[in-house]
Design a protein around this motif. Structure first.
Motif, PDB file in Angstrom:
ATOM      1  N   ASN A 131       0.685  -1.240  -0.007  1.00  7.80           N
ATOM      2  CA  ASN A 131      -0.070   0.059   0.011  1.00  7.80           C
ATOM      3  C   ASN A 131       0.889   1.389   0.067  1.00  7.80           C
ATOM      4  O   ASN A 131       1.385   1.699   1.135  1.00  7.80           O
ATOM      5  CB  ASN A 131      -0.954   0.018   1.263  1.00  7.80           C
ATOM      6  CG  ASN A 131      -1.881   1.059   0.870  1.00  7.80           C
ATOM      7  OD1 ASN A 131      -1.983   2.080   0.433  1.00  7.80           O
ATOM      8  ND2 ASN A 131      -3.189   0.760   1.770  1.00  7.80           N
ATOM      9  N   VAL A 132       1.294   1.801  -1.294  1.00  8.07           N
ATOM     10  CA  VAL A 132       2.059   2.666  -1.302  1.00  8.07           C
ATOM     11  C   VAL A 132       1.543   4.245  -0.675  1.00  8.07           C
ATOM     12  O   VAL A 132       2.356   5.119  -0.257  1.00  8.07           O
ATOM     13  CB  VAL A 132       2.296   2.933  -2.898  1.00  8.07           C
ATOM     14  CG1 VAL A 132       3.420   4.247  -3.021  1.00  8.07           C
ATOM     15  CG2 VAL A 132       2.977   1.841  -3.448  1.00  8.07           C
ATOM     16  N   ASP A 154      10.824   8.743   1.804  1.00  7.99           N
ATOM     17  CA  ASP A 154       9.577   8.161   1.448  1.00  7.99           C
ATOM     18  C   ASP A 154       8.982   8.384   0.135  1.00  7.99           C
ATOM     19  O   ASP A 154       8.490   7.574  -0.373  1.00  7.99           O
ATOM     20  CB  ASP A 154       8.537   8.530   2.542  1.00  7.99           C
ATOM     21  CG  ASP A 154       8.760   7.741   4.011  1.00  7.99           C
ATOM     22  OD1 ASP A 154       9.407   6.793   3.885  1.00  7.99           O
ATOM     23  OD2 ASP A 154       8.188   8.033   5.040  1.00  7.99           O
ATOM     24  N   ALA A 155       9.002   9.810  -0.171  1.00  4.13           N
ATOM     25  CA  ALA A 155       8.943   9.943  -1.682  1.00  4.13           C
ATOM     26  C   ALA A 155       9.402   9.204  -2.636  1.00  4.13           C
ATOM     27  O   ALA A 155       8.919   8.620  -3.732  1.00  4.13           O
ATOM     28  CB  ALA A 155       8.937  11.288  -1.772  1.00  4.13           C
ATOM     29  N   GLN A 156      10.802   9.089  -2.542  1.00  2.00           N
ATOM     30  CA  GLN A 156      11.689   8.081  -3.395  1.00  2.00           C
ATOM     31  C   GLN A 156      10.977   6.832  -3.247  1.00  2.00           C
ATOM     32  O   GLN A 156      11.199   6.085  -4.346  1.00  2.00           O
ATOM     33  CB  GLN A 156      13.073   8.492  -3.161  1.00  2.00           C
ATOM     34  CG  GLN A 156      13.624   9.756  -3.492  1.00  2.00           C
ATOM     35  CD  GLN A 156      15.096   9.936  -3.050  1.00  2.00           C
ATOM     36  OE1 GLN A 156      15.532   9.023  -2.281  1.00  2.00           O
ATOM     37  NE2 GLN A 156      15.486  10.963  -3.579  1.00  2.00           N
ATOM     38  N   ILE A 157      10.917   6.230  -2.290  1.00  2.00           N
ATOM     39  CA  ILE A 157      10.247   4.812  -2.126  1.00  2.00           C
ATOM     40  C   ILE A 157       8.925   4.764  -2.892  1.00  2.00           C
ATOM     41  O   ILE A 157       8.943   3.654  -3.659  1.00  2.00           O
ATOM     42  CB  ILE A 157      10.061   4.202  -0.798  1.00  2.00           C
ATOM     43  CG1 ILE A 157      11.320   4.316   0.041  1.00  2.00           C
ATOM     44  CG2 ILE A 157       9.519   3.012  -0.541  1.00  2.00           C
ATOM     45  CD1 ILE A 157      11.062   4.228   1.615  1.00  2.00           C
ATOM     46  N   CYS A 158       8.260   5.863  -2.678  1.00  2.00           N
ATOM     47  CA  CYS A 158       6.946   5.713  -3.727  1.00  2.00           C
ATOM     48  C   CYS A 158       7.053   5.671  -5.030  1.00  2.00           C
ATOM     49  O   CYS A 158       6.317   4.721  -5.836  1.00  2.00           O
ATOM     50  CB  CYS A 158       5.995   6.985  -3.200  1.00  2.00           C
ATOM     51  SG  CYS A 158       5.304   7.012  -1.660  1.00  2.00           S
ATOM     52  N   ARG A 159       8.197   6.426  -5.636  1.00  2.00           N
ATOM     53  CA  ARG A 159       8.431   6.646  -6.978  1.00  2.00           C
ATOM     54  C   ARG A 159       9.108   5.015  -7.366  1.00  2.00           C
ATOM     55  O   ARG A 159       8.840   4.771  -8.534  1.00  2.00           O
ATOM     56  CB  ARG A 159       9.372   7.726  -7.051  1.00  2.00           C
ATOM     57  CG  ARG A 159       8.904   9.106  -7.099  1.00  2.00           C
ATOM     58  CD  ARG A 159       9.845  10.063  -7.689  1.00  2.00           C
ATOM     59  NE  ARG A 159       9.762   9.909  -9.264  1.00  2.00           N
ATOM     60  CZ  ARG A 159      10.280  10.890 -10.211  1.00  2.00           C
ATOM     61  NH1 ARG A 159      11.116  11.776  -9.644  1.00  2.00           N
ATOM     62  NH2 ARG A 159      10.376  10.652 -11.306  1.00  2.00           N
ATOM     63  N   LYS A 167       1.674  11.533  -8.143  1.00  2.00           N
ATOM     64  CA  LYS A 167       1.841  12.048  -6.805  1.00  2.00           C
ATOM     65  C   LYS A 167       3.227  11.742  -6.049  1.00  2.00           C
ATOM     66  O   LYS A 167       3.658  12.731  -5.409  1.00  2.00           O
ATOM     67  CB  LYS A 167       0.583  11.381  -5.908  1.00  2.00           C
ATOM     68  CG  LYS A 167       0.084  11.951  -4.611  1.00  2.00           C
ATOM     69  CD  LYS A 167      -0.183  13.382  -4.590  1.00  2.00           C
ATOM     70  CE  LYS A 167      -0.417  13.848  -3.013  1.00  2.00           C
ATOM     71  NZ  LYS A 167      -1.189  15.096  -3.179  1.00  2.00           N
ATOM     72  N   ALA A 168       3.467  10.717  -6.435  1.00  2.00           N
ATOM     73  CA  ALA A 168       4.863  10.324  -5.934  1.00  2.00           C
ATOM     74  C   ALA A 168       5.878  11.367  -6.416  1.00  2.00           C
ATOM     75  O   ALA A 168       6.821  11.963  -5.602  1.00  2.00           O
ATOM     76  CB  ALA A 168       5.584   9.106  -6.169  1.00  2.00           C
ATOM     77  N   ASP A 187      12.749  19.420 -11.275  1.00  2.00           N
ATOM     78  CA  ASP A 187      12.959  17.982 -12.096  1.00  2.00           C
ATOM     79  C   ASP A 187      11.900  17.231 -11.818  1.00  2.00           C
ATOM     80  O   ASP A 187      11.275  16.426 -12.414  1.00  2.00           O
ATOM     81  CB  ASP A 187      14.117  17.244 -11.852  1.00  2.00           C
ATOM     82  CG  ASP A 187      15.403  17.974 -12.547  1.00  2.00           C
ATOM     83  OD1 ASP A 187      15.251  18.918 -13.415  1.00  2.00           O
ATOM     84  OD2 ASP A 187      16.768  17.669 -12.144  1.00  2.00           O
ATOM     85  N   ALA A 188      11.572  16.861 -10.343  1.00  2.00           N
ATOM     86  CA  ALA A 188      10.736  15.854  -9.812  1.00  2.00           C
ATOM     87  C   ALA A 188       9.115  16.449 -10.214  1.00  2.00           C
ATOM     88  O   ALA A 188       8.251  15.559 -10.919  1.00  2.00           O
ATOM     89  CB  ALA A 188      10.533  15.566  -8.393  1.00  2.00           C
TER      90      ALA A 188
END
Length: 221
Positions: A131-132, A154-159, A167-168, A187-188
């Protein structure tokens, strides 16, 4: 000097090794110079995490290299095990149904109790690792607490887990702004717009990035 053993995830590798029951890995990390006194996201030492997971073997391994915890009166292996269990006995979160943790985390977030929300999302993640949105929600908790490195992690894990999720990208951009790395933030955001060209949330963030605005407008799921 100790090795640089920081990794991607909810904690340093030594914490991950303990939570995953990888005792041999724990030994290797310590031999390589991992810090036995690093704290997890919620202020616990590795030896406390090991005791929480009922891993006496890990506690025994960590005991000789762990700095004494002032609040533990009986500084022994049995004393540490008993201390952690006594703390957990009255912890309402540990008594909660995992299926309800995300809902309770959202409630905590809405009342701005971000540390409780982050902890609930982390606990829920243990039962629902795919569950991202739990990791994404935790990222914005760190953002609200000014913890840019944790928000970015955590954002990079989501990506990494959902490469097609705009959203990530937004989460990563917001974290980079907090860390004042505006080039990487842009860039993101651009990556997010490539995935969803009409996303007004990301467009606004890209055109006028402001951490105050991003935190105020951001929503959990």
């Amino acid at each position: 000097a100790g090795a640089d053993l920081k990794g991607l995830g909810s904690a340093d590798p030594i914490i991950v090794a303990i939570t995953e029951g990888l005792t041999d890995c724990l030994k290797c990390l310590l031999n390589a110079g991992a810090d036995p006194n690093v704290i997890d996201d919620f202020g616990r030492l590795p030896i406390e995490v090991a005791a929480s997971h009922n891993s006496r073997e890990d506690v025994e391994i960590l005991f000789p290299v762990t700095s004494r915890i002032p609040s533990v009166r009986d500084w022994s292996i049995d004393g540490i095990m008993a201390y952690v269990k006594s703390k957990e006995k009255d912890d309402p979160i540990l008594k909660m149904n995992p299926a309800n943790m995300k809902i309770e985390g959202n409630k905590a977030y809405k009342r701005k109790d971000y540390i409780t929300a982050a902890r609930l999302y982390t606990m829920a993640e243990g039962d629902y690792p795919e569950n991202v949105t739990l990791i994404s929600n935790r990222s914005v908790c760190w953002l609200n607490m000014g913890e840019g490195d944790k928000a970015l992690r955590d954002a990079q894990i989501c990506r990494a887990l959902r490469r097609d999720w705009p959203k990530a990208c937004f989460r990563e951009g917001a974290a980079q702004i907090l860390l004042k790395d505006y080039e990487k933030a842009c860039d993101a955001f651009l990556d997010g717009l490539k995935l969803d060209p009409g996303n007004s949330e990301i467009e606004n963030a890209y055109s006028s990035p402001s951490i105050e605005v991003l935190v105020w407008k951001d929503k959990i799921h």
